[in-house]
Design an enzyme around this catalytic site. Sequence first.
Site, mmCIF file in Angstrom:
data_model
loop_
_atom_site.group_PDB
_atom_site.id
_atom_site.type_symbol
_atom_site.label_atom_id
_atom_site.label_comp_id
_atom_site.label_asym_id
_atom_site.label_seq_id
_atom_site.Cartn_x
_atom_site.Cartn_y
_atom_site.Cartn_z
ATOM 1 N N LYS A 53 0.849 -1.201 0.000
ATOM 2 C CA LYS A 53 0.000 0.000 0.000
ATOM 3 C C LYS A 53 0.885 1.253 0.000
ATOM 4 C CE LYS A 53 -3.870 -2.490 2.032
ATOM 5 N NZ LYS A 53 -4.686 -2.878 3.186
ATOM 6 N N GLN A 97 -4.842 -1.796 9.576
ATOM 7 C CA GLN A 97 -4.799 -3.098 8.885
ATOM 8 C C GLN A 97 -5.436 -4.186 9.750
ATOM 9 O OE1 GLN A 97 -3.828 -3.490 5.729
ATOM 10 N NE2 GLN A 97 -4.086 -5.698 5.719
ATOM 11 N N ASP A 120 -11.438 2.772 4.399
ATOM 12 C CA ASP A 120 -11.899 1.381 4.278
ATOM 13 C C ASP A 120 -13.420 1.293 4.218
ATOM 14 O OD1 ASP A 120 -9.930 -0.641 4.140
ATOM 15 O OD2 ASP A 120 -9.305 -0.215 6.185
HETATM 16 N N1 GUN Z 1 -7.113 -6.844 5.678
HETATM 17 C C1 GUN Z 1 -7.407 -7.502 4.530
HETATM 18 N N2 GUN Z 1 -8.006 -6.666 3.648
HETATM 19 C C2 GUN Z 1 -8.095 -5.461 4.256
HETATM 20 C C3 GUN Z 1 -8.615 -4.200 3.849
HETATM 21 O O1 GUN Z 1 -9.149 -4.010 2.734
HETATM 22 N N3 GUN Z 1 -8.512 -3.203 4.776
HETATM 23 C C4 GUN Z 1 -7.987 -3.392 6.018
HETATM 24 N N4 GUN Z 1 -7.946 -2.362 6.838
HETATM 25 N N5 GUN Z 1 -7.486 -4.556 6.411
HETATM 26 C C5 GUN Z 1 -7.542 -5.588 5.534
#
Ligand code: GUN
Length: 287
Positions: A53, A97, A120
């Site tokens: 990311k 995350q 998110d």
């Molecule tokens: N863990 C797996 N996919 C995601 C996501 O799209 N966002 C977040 N915050 N954690 C994740």
Amino acid sequence: MTGIKIDGKEIAQSVKDRVRKAVSELKNIGINPCLATVLVGDNPASATYVKNKHSACEEVGIITKDFKLKTETTQSELNKIIDELNKDRSIHGILVQLPLPGQLDEFATTSRIFPLKDVDGLTPHNAGLLAMKKAALVACTPLGVMEMFDYHNIELGGKNIVLINRSNLIGKPLYHLLLARDATVITCHSKTKNIKEWCKMADIIITAVGDRNKFTLTPDMIKQGAIIIDVAISKHNEKLVGDADYEQIIQKASYATPVPGGVGPMTVAMLLKNTITAASLSSQIER
Ligand code: GUN
């Protein structure tokens, strides 16, 4: 006849090109889009996702702030960090995350994020707006799947769509996005009886189980010409795989996504797009 590959890397690149342009427009008016990520603990998969990311942000000119917290972090320590990020006007997007270590409450954590910084789309505010067709910030993976349909001009109105996932991050947001586009949407999950029968009725299947020991989507479960979106990624026999075997399923599908190189790159690309949306929202710029 084999179907058409929905190439996530190619589509993600087109999204990134648009984001790069939007970043430079925002910079021209004095806004430096910035994403803060919070990673608690040392889950190696999560660390890799966060690293990816950050690299993607760097590629398009988005600033990142990286918060790495120890596994034993308490809820009140995490809350304090989120509160500080909420207040910091230089930060436009906040991503914690998931999954979090067991002592931390995912709902309490994600709900604490200021909704206009919730890249998110997980806060009750943004999830509610999505159900009302008014959301500005929607979970990245579902947004990425919609982008894939639009890139290939795949009509959704009147289609029977089967989702094999009911999570807050994938199944539920997809349900609302697809319903808003006039699809008939069925959500299957671990307690659904006769998944194969539901799948056989589907024009489009979006599957996100991620454990081949529990579920595998095989060609005999789909109808000829169905569209298969494979959101899952897991290790099986030392190989990264989705819920379906791409080489097999594409023999019967009209379109399918490979794993890796399908939905995965889209999730990251849509995070960049959401960060730009959040940066625009914070300065009341309509985009
Ligand atoms: N863990 C797996 N996919 C995601 C996501 O799209 N966002 C977040 N915050 N954690 C994740």
